[in-house]
Design a protein around this motif. Sequence first.
Motif, PDB file in Angstrom:
ATOM      1  N   SER A 380       0.743  -1.301   0.189  1.00  0.00           N
ATOM      2  CA  SER A 380      -0.070   0.008   0.012  1.00  0.00           C
ATOM      3  C   SER A 380       0.841   1.304   0.171  1.00  0.00           C
ATOM      4  O   SER A 380       0.766   2.400  -0.775  1.00  0.00           O
ATOM      5  N   GLU A 381       1.990   1.278   0.867  1.00  0.00           N
ATOM      6  CA  GLU A 381       2.656   2.518   0.928  1.00  0.00           C
ATOM      7  C   GLU A 381       3.563   2.866  -0.437  1.00  0.00           C
ATOM      8  O   GLU A 381       3.461   3.749  -0.746  1.00  0.00           O
ATOM      9  N   PHE A 382       3.986   1.401  -1.042  1.00  0.00           N
ATOM     10  CA  PHE A 382       4.762   1.831  -2.212  1.00  0.00           C
ATOM     11  C   PHE A 382       3.795   2.030  -3.431  1.00  0.00           C
ATOM     12  O   PHE A 382       4.022   3.059  -4.312  1.00  0.00           O
ATOM     13  N   MET A 383       2.471   1.602  -3.495  1.00  0.00           N
ATOM     14  CA  MET A 383       1.490   2.170  -4.423  1.00  0.00           C
ATOM     15  C   MET A 383       0.956   3.179  -4.331  1.00  0.00           C
ATOM     16  O   MET A 383       0.536   4.027  -5.382  1.00  0.00           O
ATOM     17  N   THR A 384       1.236   4.086  -3.127  1.00  0.00           N
ATOM     18  CA  THR A 384       0.274   5.333  -2.972  1.00  0.00           C
ATOM     19  C   THR A 384       0.816   6.379  -4.154  1.00  0.00           C
ATOM     20  O   THR A 384      -0.031   6.948  -4.629  1.00  0.00           O
ATOM     21  N   LYS A 870      17.695   6.181   5.311  1.00  0.00           N
ATOM     22  CA  LYS A 870      18.500   6.250   4.332  1.00  0.00           C
ATOM     23  C   LYS A 870      17.543   6.219   3.195  1.00  0.00           C
ATOM     24  O   LYS A 870      16.464   5.720   3.003  1.00  0.00           O
ATOM     25  N   LYS A 871      18.234   6.724   1.933  1.00  0.00           N
ATOM     26  CA  LYS A 871      17.158   6.947   0.824  1.00  0.00           C
ATOM     27  C   LYS A 871      16.493   5.855   0.338  1.00  0.00           C
ATOM     28  O   LYS A 871      15.411   5.586  -0.291  1.00  0.00           O
ATOM     29  N   ASN A 872      17.384   4.511   0.498  1.00  0.00           N
ATOM     30  CA  ASN A 872      16.700   3.277  -0.005  1.00  0.00           C
ATOM     31  C   ASN A 872      15.778   2.669   0.987  1.00  0.00           C
ATOM     32  O   ASN A 872      15.018   1.522   0.669  1.00  0.00           O
ATOM     33  N   ARG A 873      15.638   3.076   2.169  1.00  0.00           N
ATOM     34  CA  ARG A 873      14.781   2.486   3.046  1.00  0.00           C
ATOM     35  C   ARG A 873      13.135   3.012   2.579  1.00  0.00           C
ATOM     36  O   ARG A 873      13.038   4.095   1.961  1.00  0.00           O
ATOM     37  N   SER A 874      12.301   2.419   2.927  1.00  0.00           N
ATOM     38  CA  SER A 874      10.779   2.595   2.934  1.00  0.00           C
ATOM     39  C   SER A 874      10.425   4.053   3.446  1.00  0.00           C
ATOM     40  O   SER A 874      11.141   4.431   4.451  1.00  0.00           O
TER      41      SER A 874
END
Length: 1082
Positions: A380-384, A870-874
């Motif tokens: 869900s977070e990634f899709m927002t 970090k930038k690559n963290r969610s």
Amino acid sequence: MDPTFVQNLHALLVQSTSNDTVQLKAATAQLNREFYKNAACIPALAQIIASSPEQPVRQLAAVELRKRISQNSGDLWLQLDSDQREQIKAKLPEIVLSETNNLVRHSTARVIAAIAYIEMPMGTWPQLMPFLEQTCLSPQAPHREVGIYILYTVLENIVEGFESHLQSFFKLFEKLLQDPESAEVRITTVRALGVVAQYIDTDDKADIKAFQNLLPAMINVIGQCVEGSNETGARQLFDVLETLLILEVPLLGQHIPQLAEFLLRVGGNRNYDPELRVLALNALNWTVQYKKSKVQSHGLAPAILEGLMPITTEEEPEDIDDDAPSRSALRIIDCLATSLPPTQVFPALRQLIQQYFSSGDASHRRGAMLALGVSVEGCSEFMTPLMNQVWPIIEAGLQDQDGTVRKASCVAVSCLCEWLEEECAAKHAFLVPTMMQLVNDPMTQRSACTALDALLEIMHDVIDQYLNLIMERLVGLLDTAPIPVKSVVIGAIGSAAHASKDKFLPYFAPTMDRFKHFLVLTGEGEEQELRGITMDAVGTFAEAVGKDVFRPYFADMMQQAFNGIELGSARLRECSFLFFGVMSRVFGDDFAPYLPNVVPALLQSCKQAEHGEEEHLTISNPEVAASFASGSSPANAIAITDEAAVNVDDEDGLDMDKLLDVNSTICIEKEIAADTIGTIFAATRQHFLPYVEQCTIELVGLLPHYYDGIRKSATDSLLEIVRTFYELSEPQEWQPGFANVVPLNPRVQELINHIISPLLEMYESEDNKKVVSSLCVGLAETTNKLGPAFLENRLEHFANIAIQVLEQKAICQQDPDQDESEDAPEDSAEYDSILISSAGDLVAALATALGPDFASGFEKFFPLISKYYKKNRSLSDRSSAIGCLSEIIGGMKNAITPWTEPLMELFYRALSDEEPEVQCNAAFASGLLVEHSEKDLSLQYLHLLAALRPLFVVAPEAPAAKLNARDNAVGAVARMLVKNTAAMPLDQVLPVFFDALPLRNDFLENRPVFRAIFHLFKTQPAVLAPYLDKLLHVFAFVLDPTGPDQVGDEIRAELIGLLGLLNREEPAKVQAAGLAPFVPGQ
């Protein structure tokens, strides 16, 4: 051997195999009375197996002989003299080899295993192993079948003493896996390897390697079973595979890609039996769940998704409880989404969804919608940020010409509403009318009502414009729709009440009138489900309309809830308990008269046995039984051998599905009961005191329960009990730190001692992330309420939990396939982020309770927390890392000074993050750091103002996260103004600062804002003169009695005092702003 004894025994066994129930009971009673207590029955039964001409009698004799040998730790067997035992041991291998019937052979093999269980540890059967090896390598296939089967049963029964034989077994099994004639030999060899696997330790590198070398051949044998439609063999071997998947020893590690490819190939082959395909897909599901680090490191998700999508297009059975390949495929997509980082899942899945949705084949479009729906929970977070590309697909799906696609689109909307509330609520103008239309369509009626239910739940004020239309349409369906649709309609009406609150009042009484006959339904199945859902909806009505309006119905509805408990349905008991929880929240003290009836019902539920009415059934491993029943762990885990591992007599039939179904519904009921105890104590307070001790004892008893939902509820309720009990002890206000600890009331201390040790003990072996997350949040809330006294003698335990979770070394984060030397991957599943955030809450609570005393702890925690930014963290990781640090600063106050520079450097990075949620936390954190650090930061003011400035530029219709970020940036500037006004370029700062007022979202930031305004009025009133009209407008806004409290009592009092001064100087302006009623003395 007395021939008469043998003849009489034989005659009774013959009688036992007859279909005449009277004869059977008489024979069984006589056998138990006259024969089975006498050691002489053992050689007699062995003789009958060797000589009886009747196969059913030989079979029964073998089953009974195994029982007699095994009972009471081999007591009867050891009563025989050694010569008799030696004779039987010598004879049985001959009998089993000469027996022609497979069932009798298997039962006789189990007799040999039972004897071996007693004799092998004593070293008194040296001939057995050479006999078995020789038989396994016999040129005759039937002998090899017998040999490997006996070895398999012996291995199953004897846990110790075989380690030294493992390498020779592996050599033997390597040959048997390639048996040229007998599938049975190959299948039993794989089953034997499944048993051997459980004896291998993580340190036994040679054994692990030898086992892994056999895996390709084992997979081949499974493939042969499926190819040959050998369902029994395939089931047994998928069981073995699932055992291997859940073992902590990494036996499958290097073969995971090949295994996943094989399972996907079997699951996707439509020529195979659907049940076997489901078994293969279930095994793939456990592969993703239990070997996720390997699936992640090999990047297998895209290939698995590509193989699953064609399966999602297959037909679904009508019955929701029936399994099918399409349902299994969707389960795996769900598992991939929740177990792996969304970066590995959603990009590939989105491409497939678009491809399948653009197909002319309706089944492809349906599969695409269902795949989208199940992926939302984990992504869900990634899709927002991608939702603009997803909505056109949803909208097209809801209007598709094919009914099955529209139905699947409704399912997807339900999932989206649950996990992406704001995005879905914003689409109300399209979704509500579309759902109302689909509710009229018989094809989509039920799924559209479910989607509407989910949508209404999240709509809040927006519902007002639709409420009349929604209620008219839904209430109409209560007359015409079938029962399953009525259930979802009632759920949707409940959600409409939840969203509309007091606007629901006009509909309340007529709807209650419509509901009353649903509340007295007693029929099993659909009727009880309808009754339960109606009860839930009535509870929601009570919360919406308030206790005064609901009061006339209160007593009657409570009676209906008690009646529901009496009907013997776990589902209705669960609904009644939920209802009690809601009523206690709505009625508070007025609920107290019901406690003497409610609390015993809750306790009774917590105490009940899991397996329902059939008390004599005891599952060998209830933990896996419950997991199996709830679909949360492999199906194999109840090791049902040829004779069931459930302790019932061999001839009893047993419906495992029914048993497990009862098991899981009772577990859910207990989970709700445990949760409701804490809710009711918090609501009824002192009235509940007589029940606290009994409830605490019962809840502590549930902490080691095998079902994770029950452990979570018991944890939540126990800590709620501690907090409520503490509040009732009339505690003094505590100060941070150990220097002046206010002692806890002795009874509170005693209660805490009873509760915390078992909770810490549970944590030591807790393997479920949601339970650990709940424990962290519960301990944080309790620490915040009770202060440092709660931490005395426990600080180290609580800190260690947080450290282990942040280091990703808690038991629930362990992956046996990941090398200990490896760090956990930074890219993780969204569910993992929730756990990390909970540990952050616990650390922040420790800082709040300890204040400056937390300084030594911060040294340890700072690097652990900051690594999550970090930038690559969610987004969730980045946001909660900065949020946690801000709370720690708020707790430690000026003791944070030594870490000012690294913290400020981190916050600058976070202020330029692309996500407003992170910027919001960074603005708040940097403001607090300026406020509390004793280091002079005035030289950084211009830099910090420049970093905050972009957050002030927000459109009125912007998402809530951006509006919150602006309010927090305003708060940060206010703190800077108070700390060092001279370092601020006021002519540039004040216009922007005042232009952002009044705050619309985060009212807590009004505290620093008004402190800054008061500070400027006291120190530099002249600079405020140009902004007076604006400020009076802001004052009127925050003092508006019709709105929510925005400033708190302290600031309101100071603000009213200021208005008195301003009224002396500018009465006309104060009057014009509508503030005259607030001027003191007016």
